[in-house]
Design an enzyme around this catalytic site. Structure first.
Site, PDB file in Angstrom:
ATOM      1  N   ILE A   1      -6.902  -5.251   7.988  1.00  0.00           N
ATOM      2  CA  ILE A   1      -7.971  -4.312   7.670  1.00  0.00           C
ATOM      3  C   ILE A   1      -8.981  -4.868   6.669  1.00  0.00           C
ATOM      4  O   ILE A   1     -10.139  -4.464   6.653  1.00  0.00           O
ATOM      5  CB  ILE A   1      -7.378  -2.976   7.169  1.00  0.00           C
ATOM      6  CG1 ILE A   1      -8.429  -1.871   7.138  1.00  0.00           C
ATOM      7  CG2 ILE A   1      -6.734  -3.144   5.807  1.00  0.00           C
ATOM      8  CD1 ILE A   1      -7.884  -0.516   6.690  1.00  0.00           C
TER       9      ILE A   1
ATOM     10  N   TYR B   1       0.839  -1.197   0.000  1.00  0.00           N
ATOM     11  CA  TYR B   1       0.000   0.000   0.000  1.00  0.00           C
ATOM     12  C   TYR B   1       0.881   1.258   0.000  1.00  0.00           C
ATOM     13  O   TYR B   1       1.711   1.420   0.901  1.00  0.00           O
ATOM     14  CB  TYR B   1      -0.889  -0.059   1.241  1.00  0.00           C
ATOM     15  CG  TYR B   1      -1.526   1.224   1.722  1.00  0.00           C
ATOM     16  CD1 TYR B   1      -1.361   1.629   3.040  1.00  0.00           C
ATOM     17  CD2 TYR B   1      -2.334   2.001   0.895  1.00  0.00           C
ATOM     18  CE1 TYR B   1      -1.961   2.782   3.518  1.00  0.00           C
ATOM     19  CE2 TYR B   1      -2.942   3.159   1.370  1.00  0.00           C
ATOM     20  CZ  TYR B   1      -2.750   3.550   2.684  1.00  0.00           C
ATOM     21  OH  TYR B   1      -3.343   4.684   3.154  1.00  0.00           O
TER      22      TYR B   1
ATOM     23  N   LYS C   1     -12.913  -0.522   5.617  1.00  0.00           N
ATOM     24  CA  LYS C   1     -13.091  -1.344   4.421  1.00  0.00           C
ATOM     25  C   LYS C   1     -14.258  -2.306   4.563  1.00  0.00           C
ATOM     26  O   LYS C   1     -15.125  -2.384   3.696  1.00  0.00           O
ATOM     27  CB  LYS C   1     -11.806  -2.143   4.134  1.00  0.00           C
ATOM     28  CG  LYS C   1     -10.573  -1.289   4.121  1.00  0.00           C
ATOM     29  CD  LYS C   1     -10.575  -0.280   2.983  1.00  0.00           C
ATOM     30  CE  LYS C   1      -9.381   0.643   3.067  1.00  0.00           C
ATOM     31  NZ  LYS C   1      -9.396   1.692   2.043  1.00  0.00           N
TER      32      LYS C   1
ATOM     33  N   ASP D   1      -1.538  -6.297   9.507  1.00  0.00           N
ATOM     34  CA  ASP D   1      -2.627  -5.346   9.265  1.00  0.00           C
ATOM     35  C   ASP D   1      -3.753  -6.122   8.612  1.00  0.00           C
ATOM     36  O   ASP D   1      -3.667  -6.496   7.433  1.00  0.00           O
ATOM     37  CB  ASP D   1      -2.124  -4.203   8.366  1.00  0.00           C
ATOM     38  CG  ASP D   1      -3.169  -3.122   8.171  1.00  0.00           C
ATOM     39  OD1 ASP D   1      -4.364  -3.370   8.432  1.00  0.00           O
ATOM     40  OD2 ASP D   1      -2.797  -2.024   7.746  1.00  0.00           O
TER      41      ASP D   1
END
Lengths: 444, 476
Positions: free
Chosen positions: B233, B145, B278, B231
């Site tokens: 997410i 990212y 998300k 992470d």
């Protein structure tokens, strides 16, 4: 039962920031909080408990906010011709909701009696003034540099300005000889002090109106400070979080007004911090702002605000509330009146107990002088008295040493975070305590 | 000009990269099916817009949650005053329950070990502040990212050293790549504090395999001064098999099997990051969290969260919503169904244009293979192609180079931030473009044309990044 295995390994090291004490939470000041948490006053269930007077919250005007919400349900809901839920839930633009920025700019103008103008494009939103102050420090200074801050100051600055930034605070010492006003001499001394410690001074940070003093800074002092930072070619941060809590509107002069009167000459070194935590009593909603006259600071602060954005749900609510002019005009006026009334009440109450306070005109607290009551004119003497007040009188107030006051014996006492009845009880306890002390003195 | 700090004047915020050009072009000319059907379609924004109706219907049925009421009684005052950095207890409980539910209740989370932050952007930065000194490094698998360059490095001074992954094995992390990254760090004189992964992956859209997870856990087992950050997410967006395996499950399995040497403290060196941006599609509400079994990390991170607390108004709304187990069960299932369907539409649309993508089972985007459309296997060619796609095709997609991919020709294309109709339009345009350019591929592109294109790009990109263009919040 299984065999006990001894954890003989050292736990893995965290960063030096993580293990440092710079968050300041191990100071004796926090012992007061603990005492309150363990034995909190309640008028019915615990009438002999500790009364919290160390919390600078504004609880006097909630009814006005609640009334607004009842009459304007669209502020806390979505659809019905207003912002759709989808739009609001997706909005994470670090520029912030335009309607909210506009409303904030106009609110800040109203608080200053329209004596200064604010351009909503210069407003950067952060999750509280705590974040705003840290963010500005990251932007204006490098690790090892110094900010000059007048004493006494808000204890939280030790963490907010220094902890993760690695920046130092060098105090500008103020004392009661002139009502703790900032003098040019004190500024110069602080500056030299920093230099002698090999620290580059990057800014002066003032809180206006002052916490913990509860006074708005005078115009001539502001002019002097502005001249000083210009001469030294450094920044000025003016934390005006209590600007709406000045009891009479004409008594507060914002640095914004001074800049306007100077046609914004040299304004790019000035940055204003604001928040709705005190004036509106909404610390839980995390609404802070940075207003900067410096384009580069605005751009950078905006990018950095990614780490600390305000919930769009909350921006939507407050955009609605603060753009309602009849609400804001009324709120500002009534809130001021109520705070003044509370202030008068506490000053009278303390006076009748034989305690003098610094003459204040703003904020949610008063700066009380108990130096005549100290056994020793030292920090230890002050903490001894503070402990007595905490454990015997059962009041949690803030000792001046936690605010880095250079003179022992001063205490910050909050008056807006409780009902009038509770304040009466607190004052009575103080009167009784002082009477007992007098009697003891006579007996001795 | 008064000096600002080096942080203010450096470029680690990453916002001068040419990547943001696509954003700017979109903002100038955004697609609208009615008012601007020739505009640029945004496919660079990893948002989940598929399930808002479910949220809206819940809100309509539960007005107290957004009305500051509990059981009909107003709690406005209490919420307005609530700024305890320990977070609203009911919200923390609801959040950990939700996280457990996402993981099929194969693991559970203790609400006392969760720290709330204003978005996972804040959580990730906070972890860096807690775990590493300025100048130390974390290893991250590429592609990753783009926002990490800012989030992990900017104010912390921490470095990122890439673990190079490539298409030869579907970009999975190998032992060799991991060891190489470690060596690279040493060569740069960087002390490695740990590894950070995003699982499911952004930009790949794949879940991590059990063997990759074990590889990582083994790595920090060997290196006892290192941490592993996961992470997660996108954990609630795993719409097809293989199932999502959280690093917490691996730890639990090993613990159950007593695979760890008794004196190991590995559970204290693994930290999970989460967010509702998300899975629930609520990026505006700024709801992030970090989870750790390490008491010191929790203590330090909790204090640091003062700089980025979640609005109590929002904590309350979500404690109510996520506390409704009937709602969460239905939401998670329905959301996955819709994501799966939409993902399918993108994949088949791409295939019709002769374009393949990495086989994926999660997240809000596909990792698309356009290597065959590059005249040369270079990043310049990738940038060229990207510009064409933005300007000629009118699609803002994310070039692999912005994600630090070491192979040119890959692009991240989002599918959940638009209507089905718009996606169809986008695929139509792409197909037309490919047909057209495939028709031209055989004609020789003269050397001079290539070079001219190159210099135009350089000048233009330089002009753009030095001018004060309107910034945009880049998106995952």
């Amino acid at each position: 039962m299984g065999i006990e295995i001894e954890q003989s390994h050292p736990s893995v090291e965290l960063s030096s920031i993580a293990i440092s004490e710079t968050h300041g939470e191990n100071s004796p000041y926090f012992a007061g909080w603990k005492a309150y948490d363990e034995d909190p006053y309640h008028e019915i269930t615990n009438p002999s408990g500790v009364i919290q007077m160390g919390l600078a919250e504004n609880q006097v005007s909630f009814d006005l906010l609640e009334k607004y919400l009842e009459e304007n349900s669209e502020a806390s809901t979505w659809g019905k011709g207003g912002t759709s839920f989808r739009e609001n839930a997706l909005f994470q633009d670090y520029h912030g909701l335009k309607s909210f920025r506009k409303a904030m700019a106009s609110f800040m103008e109203k608080i200053r009696g329209n004596k200064a103008k604010f351009d909503y494009e210069r407003i950067v939103l952060t999750a509280g003034a705590t974040a705003a102050n840290e963010l500005l420090t990251f932007i204006l200074a490098n690790p090892g540099d110094a900010l000059l801050v007048p004493t006494p100051y808000y204890p939280g600055f030790d963490r907010d300005l220094r902890w993760r930034t690695g920046v130092n605070i060098v105090p500008i010492h103020c004392d009661s000889s002139n009502n703790f006003q900032i003098t040019l001499e004190a500024l110069e001394t602080a500056y030299k002090n920093a230099e002698s410690m090999n620290m580059k001074v990057k800014a002066v940070l003032i809180t206006n109106p002052s916490n913990p003093l509860g006074i708005a800074i005078q115009r001539s002092v502001l002019e002097d400070i502005l001249d000083f930072v210009t001469r030294k070619n450094i920044h000025l941060v003016s934390d005006e979080i209590y600007s709406g809590s000045v009891f009479s509107s004409h008594e507060f002069i914002s640095v914004a007004e001074i800049l306007e009167s100077r046609q914004y000459k040299d304004a790019e070194r000035v940055h204003i911090v604001y928040s709705l935590s005190k004036d509106l009593g909404l610390p839980g909603f995390r609404v802070g702002t940075i207003y900067s006259y410096n384009d580069k600071v605005v751009t950078t602060a905006r990018r950095m605000s990614s780490f600390t954005l305000i919930s769009s749900q909350t921006q939507h609510l407050l955009a609605s509330m603060l753009s309602d002019e009849s609400f804001t005009d009324n709120y500002i006026k009534i809130n001021r009146e109520r705070l003044r009334k509370r202030y008068d009440m506490i000053i009278e109450g303390l006076k009748s107990a034989g305690i003098e306070c610094l003459k204040g005109n703003a904020g949610l607290f008063c700066w009380m002088n108990m130096s005549p009551m100290l056994e020793n004119d030292t920090r230890e003497g002050e903490l001894k008295l503070w402990n007595e007040i905490l454990n015997e009188v059962k009041l949690n107030i803030s000792p001046g040493c936690s605010c880095h006051c250079s003179e022992p014996g001063w205490f910050r006492v909050c008056f807006a975070n409780m009902s009038e009845q509770t304040l009466e009880i607190a004052l009575k306890r103080i009167r009784d305590f002082m009477n007992n002390k007098d009697r003891k003195d006579i007996e001795n | 000009m008064k000096l600002l700090s080096t942080k203010a004047t450096c470029n680690s915020h990453g916002q001068d990269s040419s990547y943001f050009l696509g954003w700017e072009e979109y903002e100038k000319n955004p697609y609208d099916d009615v008012h601007n059907p020739k505009g640029i379609i945004q496919m660079g924004l990893a948002e989940n817009q598929l399930s808002f109706d479910l949220l809206e219907s819940w809100l309509a049925k539960n007005p107290d949650a957004s009305g500051f009421k509990q059981g009909g009684k107003s709690i406005f005052r209490e919420l307005a005053l609530f700024q305890d950095y320990h977070g609203l207890p009911s919200f923390k409980q609801a959040l950990v329950d939700f996280m457990a539910e996402i993981r099929g209740n194969r693991v559970s989370f203790d609400p006392n070990h969760i720290v709330l932050t204003a978005g996972s952007t804040s959580a990730n930065e906070t972890l860096m502040f807690c775990l590493a000194e300025k100048g130390e490094a974390f290893l991250l698998p590429t592609p990753y990212y783009p926002g990490f360059d800012r989030d992990l490095k900017w104010r912390t001074g921490v470095e990122i050293v890439p673990i190079q992954c490539n298409s030869s094995n579907n970009f999975q992390i190998t032992e060799q790549a991991l060891q190489q990254a470690y060596k690279d760090a040493q060569e740069r004189n960087l002390k490695v504090k740990g590894v950070m992964v995003t699982n499911p992956s952004n930009p790949l859209g794949t879940t991590m395999s059990r063997s990759e997870l074990n590889l990582l856990v083994d790595f920090i087992e060997e290196n006892k001064d290192m941490h592993l950050i996961s992470d997660e997410i996108y954990s609630g967006t795993v719409f097809s098999s293989p199932n999502f395996i959280s690093v917490m499950e691996i730890l639990k399995e090993r613990n159950d099997l007593q695979d760890f040497k008794q004196t190991d403290n590995i559970c204290e060196r693994v930290h999970v990051v989460y967010s509702l941006s998300k899975d629930l599609g609520l990026p505006g509400f700024r709801v992030g969290a970090l989870y750790s079994e390490n008491d010191e990390v929790v203590a330090a991170a909790t204090k640091m969260s003062s700089f980025g607390l979640i609005s109590s108004q929002t904590q309350y709304l979500l404690s109510s919503m996520l506390g409704d187990k009937k709602f969460t069960k239905n939401y998670l299932a329905e959301n996955l169904k819709r994501l799966k369907k939409r993902h399918g539409k993108l994949v088949s649309g791409l295939q019709k244009a002769g374009i393949n993508c990495l086989e994926s089972n999660a997240a809000l985007f596909c990792w698309v293979d356009m290597r065959h459309l590059l005249p040369s296997n270079t990043f310049e060619a990738e940038m060229d192609l990207w510009k064409k796609i933005v300007y000629q095709v009118g699609l803002n997609i994310s070039p692999g180079s912005s994600c630090h991919c070491n192979e040119p020709g890959w692009f991240r294309v989002c599918f959940a931030n638009m209507s089905e109709e718009t996606l169809k339009q986008a695929m139509k345009r792409l197909k037309a473009f490919v047909v057209e350019s495939t028709g031209n591929v055989n004609s020789v592109t003269s050397r001079s044309t290539l070079q001219k294109t190159k210099s135009v790009l350089t000048k233009w990109v330089f002009r753009l990044s030095s001018r004060d263009h309107r910034d945009h919040q880049e998106e995952r």
